[in-house]
Design a protein around this motif. Structure first.
Motif, PDB file in Angstrom:
ATOM      1  N   SER A  83     -58.604  27.477 -91.161  1.00 50.53           N
ATOM      2  CA  SER A  83     -57.265  27.539 -90.577  1.00 50.53           C
ATOM      3  C   SER A  83     -56.621  28.916 -90.638  1.00 50.53           C
ATOM      4  CB  SER A  83     -56.333  26.539 -91.275  1.00 50.53           C
ATOM      5  OG  SER A  83     -56.829  25.234 -91.117  1.00 50.53           O
ATOM      6  N   TRP A  84     -56.964  29.716 -91.661  1.00 49.14           N
ATOM      7  CA  TRP A  84     -56.328  31.015 -91.848  1.00 49.14           C
ATOM      8  C   TRP A  84     -57.377  32.091 -92.062  1.00 49.14           C
ATOM      9  CZ3 TRP A  84     -54.790  26.684 -94.738  1.00 49.14           C
ATOM     10  CH2 TRP A  84     -53.621  26.091 -94.269  1.00 49.14           C
ATOM     11  N   TRP A  85     -57.261  33.194 -91.373  1.00 52.17           N
ATOM     12  CA  TRP A  85     -58.267  34.256 -91.431  1.00 52.17           C
ATOM     13  C   TRP A  85     -58.260  35.010 -92.753  1.00 52.17           C
ATOM     14  CZ3 TRP A  85     -56.818  39.265 -92.248  1.00 52.17           C
ATOM     15  CH2 TRP A  85     -55.467  39.551 -92.073  1.00 52.17           C
ATOM     16  N   ASP A  86     -57.144  35.040 -93.450  1.00 57.35           N
ATOM     17  CA  ASP A  86     -57.037  35.820 -94.691  1.00 57.35           C
ATOM     18  C   ASP A  86     -57.048  34.940 -95.936  1.00 57.35           C
ATOM     19  OD1 ASP A  86     -54.530  34.658 -94.392  1.00 57.35           O
ATOM     20  OD2 ASP A  86     -53.447  36.438 -95.095  1.00 57.35           O
ATOM     21  N   PRO A 104     -49.558  21.227 -97.478  1.00 53.25           N
ATOM     22  CA  PRO A 104     -49.935  21.895 -96.224  1.00 53.25           C
ATOM     23  C   PRO A 104     -49.359  21.156 -95.017  1.00 53.25           C
ATOM     24  CG  PRO A 104     -51.808  20.706 -97.145  1.00 53.25           C
ATOM     25  CD  PRO A 104     -50.694  20.596 -98.142  1.00 53.25           C
ATOM     26  N   THR A 105     -49.092  21.908 -93.954  1.00 51.88           N
ATOM     27  CA  THR A 105     -48.548  21.281 -92.748  1.00 51.88           C
ATOM     28  C   THR A 105     -49.584  20.361 -92.105  1.00 51.88           C
ATOM     29  OG1 THR A 105     -49.162  23.238 -91.488  1.00 51.88           O
ATOM     30  CG2 THR A 105     -46.870  23.089 -92.237  1.00 51.88           C
ATOM     31  N   LEU A 150     -54.512  16.402-103.881  1.00 50.81           N
ATOM     32  CA  LEU A 150     -53.525  17.402-104.289  1.00 50.81           C
ATOM     33  C   LEU A 150     -53.994  18.727-103.718  1.00 50.81           C
ATOM     34  CD1 LEU A 150     -53.098  16.468-108.068  1.00 50.81           C
ATOM     35  CD2 LEU A 150     -51.605  15.839-106.154  1.00 50.81           C
ATOM     36  N   TYR A 151     -53.083  19.499-103.137  1.00 50.88           N
ATOM     37  CA  TYR A 151     -53.421  20.762-102.496  1.00 50.88           C
ATOM     38  C   TYR A 151     -52.896  21.924-103.332  1.00 50.88           C
ATOM     39  CZ  TYR A 151     -54.666  17.765 -98.655  1.00 50.88           C
ATOM     40  OH  TYR A 151     -55.249  16.794 -97.895  1.00 50.88           O
TER      41      TYR A 151
END
Length: 166
Positions: free
Chosen positions: A61-64, A126-127, A136-137
């Protein structure tokens, strides 16, 4: 007993077999993760006996952001800080890759949750949750933004010239 953690290459047959064995031994009810993706480590007792493992992949989902995709320690070796060390080596690798965050999830596993807390992770929502309903995140910011200095900073000569012309 000395524990050594080594980054490993799962393309080597012996390493692949060891990672598959450790996944089944440590997480018998989980579907094994694809070891051909990401970065992998094995914890060895006395440099010979594999007693734990961990993996990390880039977040989809996220590049970094890195995702701590899998980790486990054989029951007889739990409680010796091995999982915390496996978290820390993945954090170091994520920083080398220029990632700003690492994320993961746990499910019905208080020891893992406590290790994440001890390593600086925080719970978040998380969205778009990716795991089970009861997951749990967790996330950790790696390159925390610095607080602005209270001292007034002088603009660069180029910026000063641009501002003067306006």
């Amino acid at each position: 007993m000395k524990i050594t953690i080594r980054k490993v290459d799962p393309r080597k047959a012996e390493i692949a077999a060891t990672l598959k064995y450790l996944q089944k031994k440590c997480l018998p009810h989980d579907t094994p993760y694809d070891i051909n993706k990401g970065h992998w480590w094995i914890a060895y007792a006395d440099n010979i006996i594999p007693v734990g493992f961990a993996g990390m992949v880039r977040s989809i989902s996220w590049w970094d952001c890195g995702y701590l995709c899998r980790a486990g320690v054989i029951t007889e070796h739990q409680g010796k800080g091995i999982q915390k060390r496996l978290i820390k080596v993945r954090e170091v690798q994520a920083k080398k890759l220029g990632w700003n965050w690492i994320i993961t999830d746990t499910r019905d596993n208080p020891p893992s949750s406590n290790n994440l807390i001890a390593c600086g992770f925080r719970l978040y929502n998380p969205t778009q949750p990716w795991g089970f309903k009861d997951a749990l995140y967790w996330r950790k910011k790696l390159n925390a933004t610095q607080r602005p200095s209270r001292k007034k900073r002088k603009a660069s000569p180029v910026l000063e010239e641009i501002l003067r012309k306006k």
